[in-house]
Design an enzyme around this catalytic site. Structure first.
Site, PDB file in Angstrom:
ATOM      1  N   CYS A 189       0.823  -1.207   0.000  1.00 43.60           N
ATOM      2  CA  CYS A 189       0.000   0.000   0.000  1.00 43.60           C
ATOM      3  C   CYS A 189       0.860   1.261   0.000  1.00 43.60           C
ATOM      4  O   CYS A 189       0.392   2.346  -0.362  1.00 43.60           O
ATOM      5  CB  CYS A 189      -0.940   0.015   1.205  1.00 43.60           C
ATOM      6  SG  CYS A 189      -0.099  -0.129   2.789  1.00 43.60           S
ATOM      7  N   GLN A 190       2.127   1.129   0.397  1.00 44.38           N
ATOM      8  CA  GLN A 190       3.028   2.281   0.449  1.00 44.38           C
ATOM      9  C   GLN A 190       4.156   2.170  -0.575  1.00 44.38           C
ATOM     10  O   GLN A 190       5.038   3.040  -0.612  1.00 44.38           O
ATOM     11  CB  GLN A 190       3.638   2.404   1.850  1.00 44.38           C
ATOM     12  CG  GLN A 190       2.627   2.701   2.939  1.00 44.38           C
ATOM     13  CD  GLN A 190       1.960   4.050   2.761  1.00 44.38           C
ATOM     14  OE1 GLN A 190       2.595   5.014   2.352  1.00 44.38           O
ATOM     15  NE2 GLN A 190       0.660   4.131   3.043  1.00 44.38           N
TER      16      GLN A 190
END
Length: 222
Positions: A189-190
């Site tokens: 997600c990052q």
């Protein structure tokens, strides 16, 4: 194909379907899959029907509005029936664009858009080895690498520079243990790639080949 996949569904250690205490509702909701679904428990005898209804919700009904909107928009350009002559990967290429622009995978472009941080810097050997590793990836390996790191097998429009957030390479600290014993891990997600400080290029290649191959459909390497 779907029927064959359903046939191989089974529970481990001799557990029974009834032990799951499932009913004909969408998991996590009170939405019934059929009338009086809250009162109908899933058993070995009706498991196939339950899975068919569940798949129909997730793969058809839940995205029906989006699919119809896509069809409507596509029909403004050409008949949707033309898609029948195309394979799924050809449709993906037409809708999502080319993921294999060689300019995206040059050392210069990768260095400009992949940020070393938290233990690594622009001259770190592991960071530079990773760049070299990425440059040499073939097309299929690129898709596997992107899936492992970002969760998607393709780059966004505009390539690496349009990844949000930017891809970060950080040092994975395993304490006093030998870093060569550990695989890289990710926070998809990052776009956060955590890499042990490997002793050589050969070790990095071995560990990344394993991680990108084994980490395609699970979160055990996150």
């Amino acid at each position: 194909m779907k029927e064959r996949q359903l046939e191989v569904c089974h529970l481990r250690n001799g557990a029974k379907v009834e032990d799951l205490y499932l009913f004909y509702v969408i998991p996590g909701t009170d939405i019934e899959l059929k009338p009086k679904g809250r009162e109908l428990q899933v058993t070995e005898s009706n498991l196939t029907e339950y899975l068919h209804l569940l798949l129909d919700v997730f793969l058809n009904k839940s995205v029906e509005k989006q699919i119809n909107a896509f069809k409507k928009g596509f029909n403004r350009i050409a008949s949707i029936n033309y898609l029948k002559v195309l394979k799924s990967n050809e449709i993906e290429l037409m809708v999502c664009g080319n993921n294999d622009d060689e300019k995206e995978w040059t050392a210069q472009n990768l260095k400009e858009n992949i940020i070393p941080a938290h233990g690594y810097h622009e001259t770190s050997s592991t960071y530079l080895n990773l760049i070299e590793y990425m440059v040499k990836l073939d097309k299929e390996s690129r898709r596997q690498f992107l899936s492992f790191v970002t969760g998607s097998p393709r780059l966004p429009f505009g390539g690496f520079k349009n990844l949000k957030p930017k891809m970060n390479i950080v040092r994975k600290n395993e304490g006093k243990e030998n870093p060569d014993l550990y695989l890289p891990s990710v926070m998809t997600c990052q776009n956060f790639l955590k890499i042990p400080d490997y002793s050589s290029m050969e070790v990095l290649i071995e560990k990344f080949d394993t991680a990108t191959r084994e980490g395609q459909e699970n979160f055990t390497l996150s």
